[in-house]
Design a protein around this motif. Structure first.
Motif, PDB file in Angstrom:
ATOM      1  N   LYS A  76       0.517  -1.285  -0.041  1.00 56.89           N
ATOM      2  CA  LYS A  76       0.139  -0.504   0.526  1.00 56.89           C
ATOM      3  C   LYS A  76       1.090   1.377   0.338  1.00 56.89           C
ATOM      4  CE  LYS A  76      -3.950  -2.099   2.357  1.00 56.89           C
ATOM      5  NZ  LYS A  76      -4.725  -1.988   4.218  1.00 56.89           N
ATOM      6  N   ARG A  77       2.184   1.349   0.585  1.00 64.10           N
ATOM      7  CA  ARG A  77       3.146   2.420   1.189  1.00 64.10           C
ATOM      8  C   ARG A  77       3.862   3.180  -0.073  1.00 64.10           C
ATOM      9  NH1 ARG A  77       4.948   2.981   7.244  1.00 64.10           N
ATOM     10  NH2 ARG A  77       3.099   2.016   8.513  1.00 64.10           N
ATOM     11  N   TYR A  78       4.205   1.627  -1.290  1.00 65.89           N
ATOM     12  CA  TYR A  78       5.134   1.271  -2.094  1.00 65.89           C
ATOM     13  C   TYR A  78       5.224   3.155  -2.625  1.00 65.89           C
ATOM     14  CZ  TYR A  78       8.027   0.089  -6.133  1.00 65.89           C
ATOM     15  OH  TYR A  78       8.878   0.717  -7.288  1.00 65.89           O
ATOM     16  N   GLY A  79       3.718   3.374  -3.652  1.00 69.86           N
ATOM     17  CA  GLY A  79       3.762   3.914  -3.803  1.00 69.86           C
ATOM     18  C   GLY A  79       3.888   5.952  -3.708  1.00 69.86           C
ATOM     19  N   ASN A  80       4.076   6.160  -2.554  1.00 72.80           N
ATOM     20  CA  ASN A  80       4.213   7.362  -2.386  1.00 72.80           C
ATOM     21  C   ASN A  80       5.648   6.918  -0.862  1.00 72.80           C
ATOM     22  OD1 ASN A  80       1.081   7.551  -2.917  1.00 72.80           O
ATOM     23  ND2 ASN A  80       0.710   6.681  -0.676  1.00 72.80           N
ATOM     24  N   GLU A  81       5.748   6.515  -1.041  1.00 74.58           N
ATOM     25  CA  GLU A  81       7.882   6.239  -0.633  1.00 74.58           C
ATOM     26  C   GLU A  81       8.881   6.917  -1.553  1.00 74.58           C
ATOM     27  OE1 GLU A  81       8.439   5.515   2.454  1.00 74.58           O
ATOM     28  OE2 GLU A  81       6.866   4.017   3.353  1.00 74.58           O
ATOM     29  N   GLU A  82       9.606   7.194  -0.929  1.00 72.13           N
ATOM     30  CA  GLU A  82      10.922   7.755  -1.639  1.00 72.13           C
ATOM     31  C   GLU A  82      11.750   6.778  -3.018  1.00 72.13           C
ATOM     32  OE1 GLU A  82      11.959  10.682  -1.951  1.00 72.13           O
ATOM     33  OE2 GLU A  82      10.756  11.676  -0.368  1.00 72.13           O
TER      34      GLU A  82
END
Length: 276
Positions: free
Chosen positions: A108-114
């Motif tokens: 879920k978080r992948y796309g919003n990570e650096e």
């Protein structure tokens, strides 16, 4: 009697009969709001204890689902507060029972990570179980990162996984694809190998290994000089077959369009209309 025992007895006395007799929608009922408020006021640990008591004791199914849904939401809210680096550590160190939860949250978080953290997630998944490795392969297939050449190569040579084959066909150099051509053809499709390296010196296309739709596909992908008469013969042969696959037919139409054989496309449409 502790707090959870008291709430459990309260629900058995009042909520169980209510949800047993509830008909249709009760979302606006004051009773439902009151019971839901009681459940929502509990911590995740308390709700877990209550859920364990209600499991298999004749609890009305609607109330059981309500508790289960609240528990899932509270767990989701809790895991969102955990740092990504901690979730990644749970996954890498196989820290049960947190591993399954960490997988879903990392995705879920992948796309919003650096970029660096995305690479760390992909690296962990690429070395992980097949399901996570394939998830990482899909990401790399569509958005290639050059530093993953070696991890993908190593995992491919261990598994010959189909999705890794697609990554290699799209992003690896011709020399490696020529070296792995048979394994790639087996894992994916011979036509895909031809479409990628069919014009490369040292590779010869074996048309006997290609279906008619695949021959159209390869010719279009490689932008080969083709004679329209040959394409027409192939098309007529295919259309005379006992079964015309809609998927293959769409592929042929795409290829004819890419090769600018408009009149053959018109004949396809005419034949289909006449055969109805």
């Amino acid at each position: 009697m502790n707090k959870i025992d008291e709430i459990y007895e309260y629900l058995k006395q009042y909520a169980y009969p209510y949800y047993e007799g509830a008909r249709g929608s009760y979302r606006l009922d004051m009773e439902d709001s009151a019971f839901r408020g009681v459940l929502d006021s509990l911590s995740i640990e308390e709700l877990n204890d209550l859920y364990s008591k209600m499991d298999g004791d004749g609890c009305p199914y609607r109330l059981y689902l309500k508790v289960k849904g609240l528990l899932k939401r509270k767990e989701s809210d809790k895991i969102q507060l955990i740092p990504t680096v901690c979730l990644l550590d749970w996954y890498v160190t196989d820290s049960r029972p947190f591993k399954a939860k960490s997988i879903d949250e990392l995705k879920k978080r992948y796309g919003n990570e650096e970029h660096a953290m995305r690479c760390d997630i992909l690296k962990a998944f690429m070395a992980g179980r097949v399901k996570e490795m394939e998830w990482a392969a899909r990401k790399l297939r569509d958005n290639w990162i050059e530093s993953f050449t070696e991890p993908v190569r190593q995992r491919w040579e261990q598994s010959h996984n189909q999705l890794l084959g697609y990554v290699i066909l799209r992003h690896f150099p011709d020399s490696y694809i020529l070296e792995q051509q048979e394994a790639l053809a087996e894992a994916t499709k011979y036509a895909y190998v031809c479409a990628r390296v069919g014009s490369t010196p040292g590779f010869e296309i074996d048309t006997n290994r290609l279906s008619i739709p695949d021959q159209f596909y390869v010719a279009a992908k490689l932008d080969l000089p083709v004679k329209s008469e040959n394409m027409e013969k192939l098309l007529n042969k295919y259309m005379r077959g006992s079964f015309v696959s809609p998927i293959d037919f769409r592929l042929i139409c795409w290829a004819l369009g890419k090769m600018h054989l408009t009149y053959l496309l018109m004949r396809c449409g005419t034949k289909l209309v006449r055969n109805k």
